[in-house]
Design a protein around this motif. Structure first.
Motif, PDB file in Angstrom:
ATOM      1  N   PRO A 195       0.816  -1.224   0.000  1.00  0.00           N
ATOM      2  CA  PRO A 195       0.000   0.000   0.000  1.00  0.00           C
ATOM      3  C   PRO A 195       0.844   1.267   0.000  1.00  0.00           C
ATOM      4  O   PRO A 195       0.424   2.304  -0.522  1.00  0.00           O
ATOM      5  N   ASN A 196       2.057   1.201   0.577  1.00  0.00           N
ATOM      6  CA  ASN A 196       2.936   2.377   0.561  1.00  0.00           C
ATOM      7  C   ASN A 196       3.336   2.740  -0.866  1.00  0.00           C
ATOM      8  O   ASN A 196       3.476   3.922  -1.205  1.00  0.00           O
ATOM      9  N   TYR A 197       3.497   1.738  -1.747  1.00  0.00           N
ATOM     10  CA  TYR A 197       3.815   2.016  -3.138  1.00  0.00           C
ATOM     11  C   TYR A 197       2.641   2.689  -3.846  1.00  0.00           C
ATOM     12  O   TYR A 197       2.836   3.554  -4.704  1.00  0.00           O
ATOM     13  N   LEU A 198       1.428   2.278  -3.495  1.00  0.00           N
ATOM     14  CA  LEU A 198       0.240   2.917  -4.075  1.00  0.00           C
ATOM     15  C   LEU A 198       0.218   4.400  -3.720  1.00  0.00           C
ATOM     16  O   LEU A 198      -0.012   5.260  -4.591  1.00  0.00           O
ATOM     17  N   GLY A 199       0.454   4.734  -2.447  1.00  0.00           N
ATOM     18  CA  GLY A 199       0.505   6.138  -2.051  1.00  0.00           C
ATOM     19  C   GLY A 199       1.619   6.883  -2.751  1.00  0.00           C
ATOM     20  O   GLY A 199       1.452   8.034  -3.172  1.00  0.00           O
ATOM     21  N   ASP A 200       2.778   6.238  -2.906  1.00  0.00           N
ATOM     22  CA  ASP A 200       3.913   6.828  -3.610  1.00  0.00           C
ATOM     23  C   ASP A 200       3.532   7.216  -5.036  1.00  0.00           C
ATOM     24  O   ASP A 200       3.870   8.311  -5.506  1.00  0.00           O
ATOM     25  N   LEU A 201       2.866   6.327  -5.747  1.00  0.00           N
ATOM     26  CA  LEU A 201       2.503   6.587  -7.146  1.00  0.00           C
ATOM     27  C   LEU A 201       1.478   7.711  -7.254  1.00  0.00           C
ATOM     28  O   LEU A 201       1.531   8.522  -8.187  1.00  0.00           O
ATOM     29  N   MET A 202       0.542   7.791  -6.317  1.00  0.00           N
ATOM     30  CA  MET A 202      -0.435   8.877  -6.335  1.00  0.00           C
ATOM     31  C   MET A 202       0.249  10.223  -6.128  1.00  0.00           C
ATOM     32  O   MET A 202      -0.067  11.204  -6.812  1.00  0.00           O
ATOM     33  N   MET A 203       1.219  10.262  -5.213  1.00  0.00           N
ATOM     34  CA  MET A 203       1.963  11.503  -5.003  1.00  0.00           C
ATOM     35  C   MET A 203       2.795  11.857  -6.232  1.00  0.00           C
ATOM     36  O   MET A 203       2.878  13.030  -6.613  1.00  0.00           O
ATOM     37  N   ALA A 204       3.404  10.860  -6.853  1.00  0.00           N
ATOM     38  CA  ALA A 204       4.213  11.119  -8.046  1.00  0.00           C
ATOM     39  C   ALA A 204       3.376  11.758  -9.144  1.00  0.00           C
ATOM     40  O   ALA A 204       3.823  12.690  -9.828  1.00  0.00           O
ATOM     41  N   LEU A 205       2.158  11.279  -9.323  1.00  0.00           N
ATOM     42  CA  LEU A 205       1.274  11.863 -10.335  1.00  0.00           C
ATOM     43  C   LEU A 205       0.915  13.302  -9.968  1.00  0.00           C
ATOM     44  O   LEU A 205       0.901  14.197 -10.839  1.00  0.00           O
ATOM     45  N   ALA A 206       0.656  13.547  -8.675  1.00  0.00           N
ATOM     46  CA  ALA A 206       0.316  14.903  -8.229  1.00  0.00           C
ATOM     47  C   ALA A 206       1.470  15.867  -8.442  1.00  0.00           C
ATOM     48  O   ALA A 206       1.254  17.061  -8.692  1.00  0.00           O
ATOM     49  N   TRP A 207       2.707  15.390  -8.378  1.00  0.00           N
ATOM     50  CA  TRP A 207       3.857  16.266  -8.604  1.00  0.00           C
ATOM     51  C   TRP A 207       3.960  16.701 -10.061  1.00  0.00           C
ATOM     52  O   TRP A 207       4.497  17.770 -10.356  1.00  0.00           O
ATOM     53  N   SER A 208       3.473  15.870 -10.967  1.00  0.00           N
ATOM     54  CA  SER A 208       3.602  16.160 -12.396  1.00  0.00           C
ATOM     55  C   SER A 208       2.425  16.943 -12.964  1.00  0.00           C
ATOM     56  O   SER A 208       2.598  17.704 -13.923  1.00  0.00           O
ATOM     57  N   LEU A 209       1.250  16.769 -12.409  1.00  0.00           N
ATOM     58  CA  LEU A 209       0.052  17.406 -12.962  1.00  0.00           C
ATOM     59  C   LEU A 209       0.129  18.939 -13.005  1.00  0.00           C
ATOM     60  O   LEU A 209      -0.438  19.538 -13.928  1.00  0.00           O
ATOM     61  N   PRO A 210       0.803  19.621 -12.061  1.00  0.00           N
ATOM     62  CA  PRO A 210       0.906  21.085 -12.201  1.00  0.00           C
ATOM     63  C   PRO A 210       1.602  21.533 -13.478  1.00  0.00           C
ATOM     64  O   PRO A 210       1.472  22.693 -13.876  1.00  0.00           O
ATOM     65  N   CYS A 211       2.324  20.631 -14.135  1.00  0.00           N
ATOM     66  CA  CYS A 211       3.030  20.982 -15.376  1.00  0.00           C
ATOM     67  C   CYS A 211       2.142  20.857 -16.607  1.00  0.00           C
ATOM     68  O   CYS A 211       2.608  21.096 -17.735  1.00  0.00           O
ATOM     69  N   GLY A 212       0.866  20.516 -16.418  1.00  0.00           N
ATOM     70  CA  GLY A 212      -0.038  20.402 -17.548  1.00  0.00           C
ATOM     71  C   GLY A 212       0.050  19.037 -18.213  1.00  0.00           C
ATOM     72  O   GLY A 212       0.788  18.150 -17.777  1.00  0.00           O
ATOM     73  N   LEU A 213      -0.710  18.894 -19.300  1.00  0.00           N
ATOM     74  CA  LEU A 213      -0.821  17.614 -19.983  1.00  0.00           C
ATOM     75  C   LEU A 213      -0.270  17.645 -21.401  1.00  0.00           C
ATOM     76  O   LEU A 213      -0.424  16.675 -22.145  1.00  0.00           O
TER      77      LEU A 213
END
Length: 422
Positions: A353-371
């Motif tokens: 489950p810690n890896y799941l949280g890690d991946l969600m945070m990783a996505l949140a770090w990138s989304l401010p840069c747009g798509l």
């Protein structure tokens, strides 16, 4: 030279074996340069590859001295007073039955570094220098990593048998140099692997992010909301790692892997110069972010952090004190080793489950840069691959260690990282 024939030889090779150990020390530094150069192109395109600048733009002796000074500062803070009572933790039991002691003062090192930086900024420190010299800084970090790795391998040849890493003892010098031949190389009480794991690179990541924010202020008068979010999210991650520093003593990096080129380059070059890619991208390619979009991204990061922290805290508490009220009621499976495997709570939800949280945070770090660009999402793609690979390594080790109990656990908890998907 000590005898090593009594130490079990490594038979299962990782990262492509000898071929990987030959190619990765070349490919990894080139990947860092490729990403940094792509960040500075007008369209941030990954293809075609950006042209390599002249040597004068890649190598500056002053950047090497700067990084050595940074390492010396963090090395000095390694011996600073601890921010927690006790200040020293014991590692896992080693092959000879001993347990090494480690200073738990990474958080205080971060605070002291922040105080020094605040004074320096008030005195006019041009932090934008880091943005302007990212390429030679990265090259210098690579040189330091390679030099350290060579010295570590030479030192390991004189290490006692009990100090040899179980994953870096093939007898193949190239592979053992890459994976690390000695498990916990030390100079006196100074643990080199533990220091590099959490200090110069991780705190350096925060410093680079701040330098990118300051460069944006220099160029546009104020930091963007996207830049503020990236800095805040990643600062939280680093603060959490240093506040919970003791937890690293049970990780695969410390317990299983030797200290060689793989970890040295990862800690000192890969982490600070690729994990800061989103902030670097935003300097050259600014993005407007609405309040609603920022709120949604912040919520995703908060949920990921909640899962990551709660899962890790539950596991660490269970290891320390299975009778603690928060974990005493959780269902477990007994193993032949005497340990028990959690099959309820967060670890009954998915196996990691810690890896799941890690991946969600990783996505949140990138989304401010747009798509519109793939480049800021390199970290998400890389980190997903890393976690899947690490999860597979962990599964093999747990199967060897726990046998039928691990098979029963996998039947009870079928999903590895993402529920109903993987």
């Amino acid at each position: 030279m000590p005898e090593k024939h009594k130490v079990p030889r490594t038979t299962e090779l990782e990262f492509g074996g000898t071929l990987g150990a030959l190619c990765l020390p070349v490919l990894l530094p080139l990947t860092v340069l490729y990403l940094l150069l792509s960040c500075r192109t007008p369209d941030a395109s990954l293809l075609p590859p950006p042209p390599l600048p002249p040597l004068a733009q890649l190598w500056l002796p002053e950047t090497l001295l700067l990084l050595l000074g940074w390492g010396a500062l963090q090395g000095g803070l390694y011996h600073s007073p601890s921010a927690v009572p006790g200040g020293v933790a014991e590692g896992m039991v080693l092959r000879d039955g001993s347990r090494l002691k480690y200073p738990i003062n990474g958080f205080s090192a971060l605070l002291i570094t922040g105080g020094i930086l605040s004074v320096a900024l008030h005195c006019g420190l041009p932090l934008g220098y880091i943005h302007d010299h990212m390429l030679p800084l990265a090259v210098s970090a690579g040189i330091i990593s390679l030099t350290l790795s060579l010295l570590l391998y030479l030192k390991s040849l004189c290490a006692p048998a009990s100090a040899i890493a179980p994953g870096g003892n093939t007898g193949n010098p190239l592979y053992d140099f890459f994976m690390g031949h000695e498990l916990n190389p030390r100079i006196g009480s100074f643990d080199l692997k533990y220091f590099c794991e959490l200090r110069p690179g991780l705190i350096g990541w925060v410093l680079i992010n701040l330098a990118m924010l300051m460069k944006e202020v220099e160029l546009r008068g104020s930091p963007s909301l996207a830049m503020i979010l990236v800095n805040a999210f990643q600062l939280l991650y680093v603060v959490d790692a240093l506040w919970n520093e003791e937890a690293v003593l049970t990780t695969m990096d410390i317990v299983q892997d030797g200290f060689g080129f793989m970890l040295a380059f990862g800690d000192l070059a890969w982490v600070p110069f690729t994990y800061s890619l989103q902030a670097h991208f935003l300097v050259t390619h600014p993005r407007e972010l609405s309040a609603l979009g920022a709120t949604a991204i912040a919520a995703l990061n908060a949920l990921g952090y909640f899962i990551f922290r709660r899962a890790n805290s539950e596991k660490n508490l269970f290891r320390r004190d299975p009778s603690a009220p928060r974990v005493s009621g959780l269902e477990t499976i007994a193993t032949a080793t005497g340990k028990r495997l959690l099959v309820s709570g967060w670890w009954g939800f998915v196996r990691h489950p810690n890896y799941l949280g890690d991946l969600m945070m990783a996505l949140a770090w990138s989304l401010p840069c747009g798509l519109s660009h793939l480049l800021p999402y390199f970290y998400v793609l890389y980190f997903a691959a890393l976690l899947v690979h690490r999860e597979a390594r962990d599964e093999r080790q747990c199967l060897r260690k726990y046998g039928l109990a691990w098979e029963r656990y996998c039947e009870r908890v079928p999903y590895r990282i993402i529920p109903y998907l993987y």
